[in-house]
Design a protein around this motif. Structure first.
Motif, PDB file in Angstrom:
ATOM      1  N   THR A 168       0.865  -1.186   0.000  1.00 37.01           N
ATOM      2  CA  THR A 168       0.000   0.000   0.000  1.00 37.01           C
ATOM      3  C   THR A 168       0.896   1.228   0.000  1.00 37.01           C
ATOM      4  N   SER A 169       0.728   2.077  -0.994  1.00 35.82           N
ATOM      5  CA  SER A 169       1.612   3.236  -1.122  1.00 35.82           C
ATOM      6  C   SER A 169       0.848   4.532  -1.390  1.00 35.82           C
ATOM      7  N   THR A 170      -0.466   4.499  -1.201  1.00 34.10           N
ATOM      8  CA  THR A 170      -1.271   5.683  -1.514  1.00 34.10           C
ATOM      9  C   THR A 170      -1.841   6.358  -0.275  1.00 34.10           C
ATOM     10  N   GLY A 171      -1.444   5.896   0.911  1.00 34.34           N
ATOM     11  CA  GLY A 171      -1.909   6.520   2.138  1.00 34.34           C
ATOM     12  C   GLY A 171      -1.316   7.901   2.334  1.00 34.34           C
ATOM     13  N   LEU A 172      -1.861   8.636   3.293  1.00 35.08           N
ATOM     14  CA  LEU A 172      -1.425  10.013   3.514  1.00 35.08           C
ATOM     15  C   LEU A 172       0.051  10.089   3.885  1.00 35.08           C
ATOM     16  N   SER A 173       0.518   9.211   4.752  1.00 36.02           N
ATOM     17  CA  SER A 173       1.930   9.262   5.154  1.00 36.02           C
ATOM     18  C   SER A 173       2.855   9.043   3.962  1.00 36.02           C
ATOM     19  N   ALA A 174       2.480   8.127   3.085  1.00 33.07           N
ATOM     20  CA  ALA A 174       3.305   7.865   1.901  1.00 33.07           C
ATOM     21  C   ALA A 174       3.297   9.058   0.953  1.00 33.07           C
ATOM     22  N   ARG A 175       2.153   9.679   0.788  1.00 33.18           N
ATOM     23  CA  ARG A 175       2.069  10.829  -0.119  1.00 33.18           C
ATOM     24  C   ARG A 175       2.844  12.026   0.423  1.00 33.18           C
ATOM     25  N   VAL A 176       2.793  12.211   1.733  1.00 30.39           N
ATOM     26  CA  VAL A 176       3.606  13.273   2.332  1.00 30.39           C
ATOM     27  C   VAL A 176       5.080  12.977   2.122  1.00 30.39           C
ATOM     28  N   GLY A 177       5.473  11.737   2.316  1.00 31.90           N
ATOM     29  CA  GLY A 177       6.870  11.371   2.121  1.00 31.90           C
ATOM     30  C   GLY A 177       7.364  11.696   0.728  1.00 31.90           C
ATOM     31  N   ARG A 178       6.500  11.521  -0.264  1.00 27.84           N
ATOM     32  CA  ARG A 178       6.908  11.794  -1.647  1.00 27.84           C
ATOM     33  C   ARG A 178       6.995  13.275  -1.965  1.00 27.84           C
ATOM     34  N   LEU A 179       6.545  14.112  -1.055  1.00 24.05           N
ATOM     35  CA  LEU A 179       6.681  15.559  -1.264  1.00 24.05           C
ATOM     36  C   LEU A 179       8.086  16.060  -0.926  1.00 24.05           C
ATOM     37  N   ASN A 180       8.873  15.251  -0.220  1.00 19.09           N
ATOM     38  CA  ASN A 180      10.262  15.629   0.044  1.00 19.09           C
ATOM     39  C   ASN A 180      11.018  15.747  -1.282  1.00 19.09           C
ATOM     40  N   PRO A 181      11.967  16.667  -1.360  1.00 17.88           N
ATOM     41  CA  PRO A 181      12.780  16.746  -2.576  1.00 17.88           C
ATOM     42  C   PRO A 181      13.485  15.413  -2.835  1.00 17.88           C
ATOM     43  N   CYS A 182      13.564  15.007  -4.095  1.00 16.12           N
ATOM     44  CA  CYS A 182      14.267  13.781  -4.450  1.00 16.12           C
ATOM     45  C   CYS A 182      15.752  13.917  -4.098  1.00 16.12           C
ATOM     46  N   TRP A 183      16.385  12.799  -3.909  1.00 15.47           N
ATOM     47  CA  TRP A 183      17.787  12.805  -3.491  1.00 15.47           C
ATOM     48  C   TRP A 183      18.684  13.554  -4.467  1.00 15.47           C
ATOM     49  N   ASN A 184      18.306  13.538  -5.752  1.00 10.62           N
ATOM     50  CA  ASN A 184      19.132  14.199  -6.769  1.00 10.62           C
ATOM     51  C   ASN A 184      18.539  15.515  -7.242  1.00 10.62           C
ATOM     52  N   ASP A 185      17.588  16.032  -6.470  1.00 14.65           N
ATOM     53  CA  ASP A 185      16.996  17.340  -6.778  1.00 14.65           C
ATOM     54  C   ASP A 185      17.787  18.417  -6.039  1.00 14.65           C
ATOM     55  N   LYS A 186      18.558  19.190  -6.777  1.00 12.55           N
ATOM     56  CA  LYS A 186      19.411  20.218  -6.173  1.00 12.55           C
ATOM     57  C   LYS A 186      18.751  21.594  -6.200  1.00 12.55           C
ATOM     58  N   VAL A 187      17.500  21.643  -6.652  1.00 17.49           N
ATOM     59  CA  VAL A 187      16.855  22.940  -6.863  1.00 17.49           C
ATOM     60  C   VAL A 187      15.756  23.212  -5.832  1.00 17.49           C
ATOM     61  N   SER A 188      14.905  22.202  -5.580  1.00 15.64           N
ATOM     62  CA  SER A 188      13.735  22.415  -4.733  1.00 15.64           C
ATOM     63  C   SER A 188      14.122  22.774  -3.300  1.00 15.64           C
ATOM     64  N   SER A 189      13.318  23.624  -2.711  1.00 14.69           N
ATOM     65  CA  SER A 189      13.510  24.017  -1.319  1.00 14.69           C
ATOM     66  C   SER A 189      12.728  23.068  -0.420  1.00 14.69           C
ATOM     67  N   ALA A 190      13.424  22.462   0.539  1.00  9.51           N
ATOM     68  CA  ALA A 190      12.749  21.550   1.457  1.00  9.51           C
ATOM     69  C   ALA A 190      11.681  22.275   2.271  1.00  9.51           C
TER      70      ALA A 190
END
Length: 347
Positions: A168-190
């Motif tokens: 199960t990967s569509t719950g709220l906790s999982a969706r919030v987790g995916r809002l973190n900048p990706c490991w190789n995203d050097k642009v987005s502000s946390a």
């Protein structure tokens, strides 16, 4: 001009001093700190407070309230962290009348101390303390506890190391987790991403409050009325007929049965769907899980229309699901006959 400029500057400084701040940790964020910040921003004391994300003790010391960082739980000084080794608090340990024994996260801690106030405000029912208490329990059980459990690594399964059959990967906790900048995203502000997480958790919490008030609560009267007249439907008392279809009934039924001391009594509920057809639905053994108290007869499962009516010996049958948890009939009498026949075939 200098006097006016000085006055504007002093007003700005005064507003800055009056503005409240919420402290939480920097770096990767989770659902619990996002929801904790949203909840705090809905309270009288911290309405619209600015969120500062840091792990610097000096910065956190200046904050009016701190959640999910700092290593301290002290409601008197508004410190709501749960990471310290000795922390084992649950809603039950803090309020022994509550049955919930999941270890609290920062979201659960903030909810415990401010949840009733927030629910009263969002629902517009602040003066009805009994109703607010009912909503407080329902929101914890159906929303906040999941966030507490996931953040603390509490398994849903009693069997150690039980392997789930699917992910199960569509719950709220999982969706919030995916809002973190990706490991190789050097642009987005946390910090900007965290704002989106706060908005997401807040939107879903608010929607859940309104859903409970506008849909779930009105359904309780329908279930109570059906339970009260159940023996007029069938002498066994094991079949309910709802005056209106489509209402959320399962947890209300479990509550009513428990209050009457007859837990597990009702096996089937009857109601109309949107097209006016009648449905026979099995009552689950446990809320939120598969498995029914008494599935419809195996010989009916997967059959439809005339073939089902022939096998069941009941006119007007529409279908029975392959798993036997629901069936349909064109008329109320037909649906009731399906339920009564299923009861008779259980032995």
């Amino acid at each position: 001009m200098k006097t006016a400029a000085k006055s504007v500057e002093m007003s700005a400084l005064k507003r800055a001093k009056m503005a409240k701040t919420i402290g939480t940790h920097s770096g990767a964020f989770h659902c619990d700190d996002a929801l904790a910040c949203f909840l705090l921003q809905q309270t009288v004391d911290f309405k619209g407070a600015e969120v500062k994300r840091s792990r610097d003790p000096a910065v956190l010391a200046q904050c009016d309230v701190v959640a999910d960082v700092g290593g301290v739980f002290d409601a008197a000084t508004h410190r709501y962290d749960h990471h310290q080794r000795e922390f084992q608090e649950t809603l039950h340990s803090l309020e022994p009348a509550k049955p919930f024994t999941t270890r609290l996260s920062s979201a659960g801690l903030v909810y415990k101390h401010f949840g009733r106030q927030i629910i009263g405000t969002l629902s517009g029912k602040a003066d009805d303390t009994a109703l607010v208490e009912l909503l407080f329990d329902k929101l914890y059980e159906g929303f906040v506890e999941e966030i507490d459990a996931i953040d603390n690594g509490v398994s849903q399964f009693d069997v150690p190391d039980a392997k789930p059959r699917y992910q199960t990967s569509t719950g709220l906790s999982a969706r919030v987790g995916r809002l973190n900048p990706c490991w190789n995203d050097k642009v987005s502000s946390a910090d900007e991403c965290f704002k989106k997480a706060v908005e997401l958790t807040g939107r879903e919490f608010t929607e859940r409050v309104h859903l409970l008030v506008d849909s779930w609560l009105p359904a309780r009267k329908i279930v109570e009325a059906a339970f009260k007249t159940r023996k007029e439907v069938d002498p066994s008392g094991e079949i309910l007929v709802f005056a209106e279809g489509g209402c959320p009934w399962k947890d209300h039924l479990f509550d009513v049965e428990a209050a009457e001391g007859v837990a597990g009594l009702v096996k089937y509920v009857l109601y109309t769907d949107q097209s006016g057809q009648w449905r026979v639905m099995c009552v689950p053994k446990t809320l939120g899980q598969f498995g029914d108290r008494l599935p419809l007869p195996a010989a009916w499962c997967g059959l439809r229309d005339d073939k089902l009516s022939e096998v069941a010996g009941i006119p007007g049958c529409g279908f029975v699901h392959a798993n036997g948890f629901i069936g349909g009939n064109a008329t109320r009498d037909g649906a009731l006959q399906m339920a009564r026949t299923a009861l008779a075939m259980r032995k």
